[in-house]
Design a protein around this motif. Sequence first.
Motif, PDB file in Angstrom:
ATOM      1  N   GLU A 190       5.078  -8.472 -51.603  1.00  0.00           N
ATOM      2  CA  GLU A 190       5.460  -9.087 -50.334  1.00  0.00           C
ATOM      3  C   GLU A 190       5.708 -10.590 -50.463  1.00  0.00           C
ATOM      4  OE1 GLU A 190       1.877  -9.397 -47.732  1.00  0.00           O
ATOM      5  OE2 GLU A 190       1.159  -7.678 -48.882  1.00  0.00           O
ATOM      6  N   LEU A 191       5.471 -11.126 -51.663  1.00  0.00           N
ATOM      7  CA  LEU A 191       5.641 -12.570 -51.847  1.00  0.00           C
ATOM      8  C   LEU A 191       7.030 -12.895 -52.412  1.00  0.00           C
ATOM      9  CD1 LEU A 191       2.221 -13.510 -53.499  1.00  0.00           C
ATOM     10  CD2 LEU A 191       2.772 -13.259 -51.075  1.00  0.00           C
ATOM     11  N   SER A 192       7.513 -14.079 -52.086  1.00  0.00           N
ATOM     12  CA  SER A 192       8.763 -14.549 -52.703  1.00  0.00           C
ATOM     13  C   SER A 192       8.474 -14.956 -54.143  1.00  0.00           C
ATOM     14  CB  SER A 192       9.307 -15.740 -51.918  1.00  0.00           C
ATOM     15  OG  SER A 192       8.501 -16.879 -52.169  1.00  0.00           O
ATOM     16  N   ASP A 193       9.540 -15.089 -54.937  1.00  0.00           N
ATOM     17  CA  ASP A 193       9.359 -15.492 -56.332  1.00  0.00           C
ATOM     18  C   ASP A 193       8.639 -16.833 -56.428  1.00  0.00           C
ATOM     19  OD1 ASP A 193      10.451 -13.232 -57.222  1.00  0.00           O
ATOM     20  OD2 ASP A 193      12.359 -14.085 -57.922  1.00  0.00           O
ATOM     21  N   ARG A 194       9.019 -17.749 -55.549  1.00  0.00           N
ATOM     22  CA  ARG A 194       8.406 -19.076 -55.579  1.00  0.00           C
ATOM     23  C   ARG A 194       6.918 -18.998 -55.243  1.00  0.00           C
ATOM     24  NH1 ARG A 194       6.651 -22.901 -52.545  1.00  0.00           N
ATOM     25  NH2 ARG A 194       7.036 -21.818 -50.586  1.00  0.00           N
ATOM     26  N   GLU A 195       6.607 -18.247 -54.202  1.00  0.00           N
ATOM     27  CA  GLU A 195       5.207 -18.104 -53.797  1.00  0.00           C
ATOM     28  C   GLU A 195       4.383 -17.469 -54.912  1.00  0.00           C
ATOM     29  OE1 GLU A 195       5.314 -17.455 -48.968  1.00  0.00           O
ATOM     30  OE2 GLU A 195       5.810 -15.780 -50.276  1.00  0.00           O
ATOM     31  N   ARG A 196       4.959 -16.458 -55.491  1.00  0.00           N
ATOM     32  CA  ARG A 196       4.260 -15.737 -56.557  1.00  0.00           C
ATOM     33  C   ARG A 196       3.958 -16.643 -57.736  1.00  0.00           C
ATOM     34  NH1 ARG A 196       5.064 -10.283 -59.021  1.00  0.00           N
ATOM     35  NH2 ARG A 196       4.588 -10.532 -61.214  1.00  0.00           N
ATOM     36  N   LYS A 197       4.937 -17.435 -58.104  1.00  0.00           N
ATOM     37  CA  LYS A 197       4.770 -18.336 -59.243  1.00  0.00           C
ATOM     38  C   LYS A 197       3.706 -19.387 -58.934  1.00  0.00           C
ATOM     39  CE  LYS A 197       7.672 -20.845 -62.547  1.00  0.00           C
ATOM     40  NZ  LYS A 197       8.998 -21.450 -62.789  1.00  0.00           N
ATOM     41  N   ARG A 211       2.448 -29.182 -51.490  1.00  0.00           N
ATOM     42  CA  ARG A 211       3.239 -27.953 -51.448  1.00  0.00           C
ATOM     43  C   ARG A 211       2.414 -26.765 -51.960  1.00  0.00           C
ATOM     44  NH1 ARG A 211       5.815 -24.603 -54.430  1.00  0.00           N
ATOM     45  NH2 ARG A 211       5.387 -25.659 -56.398  1.00  0.00           N
ATOM     46  N   GLU A 212       1.722 -26.983 -53.071  1.00  0.00           N
ATOM     47  CA  GLU A 212       0.913 -25.897 -53.637  1.00  0.00           C
ATOM     48  C   GLU A 212      -0.181 -25.478 -52.664  1.00  0.00           C
ATOM     49  OE1 GLU A 212       0.980 -26.678 -58.453  1.00  0.00           O
ATOM     50  OE2 GLU A 212      -0.326 -27.888 -57.192  1.00  0.00           O
ATOM     51  N   ARG A 213      -0.799 -26.481 -52.083  1.00  0.00           N
ATOM     52  CA  ARG A 213      -1.889 -26.215 -51.153  1.00  0.00           C
ATOM     53  C   ARG A 213      -1.421 -25.387 -49.957  1.00  0.00           C
ATOM     54  NH1 ARG A 213      -6.306 -29.664 -48.954  1.00  0.00           N
ATOM     55  NH2 ARG A 213      -6.605 -28.991 -46.827  1.00  0.00           N
ATOM     56  N   LYS A 214      -0.271 -25.765 -49.430  1.00  0.00           N
ATOM     57  CA  LYS A 214       0.263 -25.065 -48.264  1.00  0.00           C
ATOM     58  C   LYS A 214       0.603 -23.613 -48.628  1.00  0.00           C
ATOM     59  CE  LYS A 214       3.594 -25.890 -44.535  1.00  0.00           C
ATOM     60  NZ  LYS A 214       4.778 -26.654 -44.111  1.00  0.00           N
ATOM     61  N   THR A 215       1.275 -23.468 -49.777  1.00  0.00           N
ATOM     62  CA  THR A 215       1.650 -22.119 -50.221  1.00  0.00           C
ATOM     63  C   THR A 215       0.409 -21.271 -50.470  1.00  0.00           C
ATOM     64  OG1 THR A 215       3.678 -22.937 -51.255  1.00  0.00           O
ATOM     65  CG2 THR A 215       2.842 -20.813 -52.021  1.00  0.00           C
ATOM     66  N   VAL A 265      -0.375 -17.797 -48.576  1.00  0.00           N
ATOM     67  CA  VAL A 265      -0.399 -16.550 -49.349  1.00  0.00           C
ATOM     68  C   VAL A 265      -1.768 -15.868 -49.240  1.00  0.00           C
ATOM     69  CG1 VAL A 265      -0.365 -15.622 -51.688  1.00  0.00           C
ATOM     70  CG2 VAL A 265       1.436 -17.181 -50.946  1.00  0.00           C
ATOM     71  N   LEU A 266      -2.834 -16.651 -49.318  1.00  0.00           N
ATOM     72  CA  LEU A 266      -4.175 -16.072 -49.234  1.00  0.00           C
ATOM     73  C   LEU A 266      -4.353 -15.355 -47.897  1.00  0.00           C
ATOM     74  CD1 LEU A 266      -6.524 -18.813 -50.768  1.00  0.00           C
ATOM     75  CD2 LEU A 266      -5.676 -16.713 -51.819  1.00  0.00           C
ATOM     76  N   GLN A 267      -3.887 -15.997 -46.838  1.00  0.00           N
ATOM     77  CA  GLN A 267      -3.990 -15.371 -45.509  1.00  0.00           C
ATOM     78  C   GLN A 267      -3.341 -13.992 -45.518  1.00  0.00           C
ATOM     79  OE1 GLN A 267      -5.420 -16.332 -42.737  1.00  0.00           O
ATOM     80  NE2 GLN A 267      -5.802 -18.538 -42.943  1.00  0.00           N
ATOM     81  N   ARG A 268      -2.158 -13.928 -46.123  1.00  0.00           N
ATOM     82  CA  ARG A 268      -1.447 -12.650 -46.125  1.00  0.00           C
ATOM     83  C   ARG A 268      -2.137 -11.611 -47.011  1.00  0.00           C
ATOM     84  NH1 ARG A 268       4.262 -14.322 -47.729  1.00  0.00           N
ATOM     85  NH2 ARG A 268       3.331 -16.406 -47.758  1.00  0.00           N
ATOM     86  N   LEU A 269      -2.582 -12.051 -48.188  1.00  0.00           N
ATOM     87  CA  LEU A 269      -3.233 -11.099 -49.098  1.00  0.00           C
ATOM     88  C   LEU A 269      -4.560 -10.597 -48.515  1.00  0.00           C
ATOM     89  CD1 LEU A 269      -2.636 -12.673 -52.633  1.00  0.00           C
ATOM     90  CD2 LEU A 269      -1.384 -10.835 -51.510  1.00  0.00           C
ATOM     91  N   ASP A 271     -12.541 -20.122 -43.832  1.00  0.00           N
ATOM     92  CA  ASP A 271     -13.244 -20.553 -45.034  1.00  0.00           C
ATOM     93  C   ASP A 271     -12.537 -20.018 -46.267  1.00  0.00           C
ATOM     94  OD1 ASP A 271     -15.951 -21.893 -44.449  1.00  0.00           O
ATOM     95  OD2 ASP A 271     -15.834 -20.270 -42.989  1.00  0.00           O
ATOM     96  N   LEU A 272     -12.421 -20.884 -47.245  1.00  0.00           N
ATOM     97  CA  LEU A 272     -11.815 -20.477 -48.506  1.00  0.00           C
ATOM     98  C   LEU A 272     -12.641 -19.347 -49.138  1.00  0.00           C
ATOM     99  CD1 LEU A 272      -9.286 -21.836 -49.428  1.00  0.00           C
ATOM    100  CD2 LEU A 272     -10.597 -23.276 -50.963  1.00  0.00           C
ATOM    101  N   GLY A 273     -13.955 -19.495 -49.088  1.00  0.00           N
ATOM    102  CA  GLY A 273     -14.831 -18.486 -49.669  1.00  0.00           C
ATOM    103  C   GLY A 273     -14.621 -17.125 -49.037  1.00  0.00           C
ATOM    104  N   ALA A 274     -14.486 -17.119 -47.710  1.00  0.00           N
ATOM    105  CA  ALA A 274     -14.298 -15.852 -47.008  1.00  0.00           C
ATOM    106  C   ALA A 274     -12.978 -15.211 -47.407  1.00  0.00           C
ATOM    107  CB  ALA A 274     -14.347 -16.079 -45.494  1.00  0.00           C
ATOM    108  N   LEU A 275     -11.935 -16.033 -47.525  1.00  0.00           N
ATOM    109  CA  LEU A 275     -10.624 -15.515 -47.920  1.00  0.00           C
ATOM    110  C   LEU A 275     -10.680 -14.907 -49.320  1.00  0.00           C
ATOM    111  CD1 LEU A 275      -8.137 -18.273 -46.673  1.00  0.00           C
ATOM    112  CD2 LEU A 275      -8.176 -15.871 -45.991  1.00  0.00           C
ATOM    113  N   PHE A 276     -11.220 -15.663 -50.252  1.00  0.00           N
ATOM    114  CA  PHE A 276     -11.268 -15.173 -51.629  1.00  0.00           C
ATOM    115  C   PHE A 276     -12.165 -13.944 -51.753  1.00  0.00           C
ATOM    116  CE2 PHE A 276      -9.315 -19.160 -52.929  1.00  0.00           C
ATOM    117  CZ  PHE A 276      -8.536 -18.755 -53.985  1.00  0.00           C
TER     118      PHE A 276
END
Lengths: 138, 138
Positions: free
Chosen positions: B117-124, A121-125, A129-133, B5-10
């Motif tokens: 733009e994130l939900s509370d759950r996503e943000r947490k 679940r964390e991984r998916k979220t 989220v990263l895509q959107r940010l 790529d995770l690196g590209a996103l971050f």
Amino acid sequence: MERQDLGALFARITRRLIDAETPLLAARDLKMWDYVVLSQLAQQEAPTQLALAQAIAYDKTRLIRLLDDLEGEGLLVREADPTDRRARIVRLTPAGERRLAQARADIRAMEEELLGELSDRERKTLLSVLQRLAGEPA
Amino acid sequence: MERQDLGALFARITRRLIDAETPLLAARDLKMWDYVVLSQLAQQEAPTQLALAQAIAYDKTRLIRLLDDLEGEGLLVREADPTDRRARIVRLTPAGERRLAQARADIRAMEEELLGELSDRERKTLLSVLQRLAGEPA
DNA sequence: TATTGTTATACTCTATAACTATA
DNA sequence: TATAGTTATAGAGTATAACAATA
């Protein structure tokens, strides 16, 4: 302090990822920006070098030397655009596609190890989220 | 392509955050590393300049000039350690605390807008996961 | 006149080496 | 001899200006 700065968190993780990727890329004789260029070209060939520079947020004057080297290694080709003789179309070669695939596999394995500590679940979220940010401001 | 790529996103998100923070800090007459130093000192005073440099992953020789300037502005002080006359304890002044609080408030507001733009759950989940990914390798 | 690719140049950021004063 | 702070220097990375060819 309520929570850490978002910028500090992201900067730290980015540095960590770069530190992990650099030796993997070096083993494939690639630098970070080489990999960025090859990845971008794999998505779609570049109609001009300027468009390529803008797509990866890189300086167009520095891109010249980088493309010189990658072309010298046979990983990409620059072809004159028949409809605009100023422009040069940049395209991956099969060798470039192979080199990219090798490097990407190494990097994916490293990333998976890093994400391994997360729940599904964390991984998916996180990825969502990263895509959107990372997206352009709406 | 399965995913980016995770690196590209971050890297992209980090650049975006830095681009957003830089003008906010400039309005408070601070640069990025000034802010990093002040933030670190707010957590705890530094027993030596070397320890401070290591804590923020910054070069100790570059830190000198940066501390010179911040001390010149009265935002921090360097006091000789009575138990080791080589060492200099670095500490925020009340003016430094005020300047940091102002800058931090601006940055927090910017971050909240980004996270809006994130939900509370996503943000947490995001903040929890970022903390873990930023942590030292177990 | 504007744009693509290019070169040359300057500027900033970062890392290395060496010095001094203490320990 | 080893370490904290400092200075000077060299190197890498980045940005700016100017040029030739083409539109």
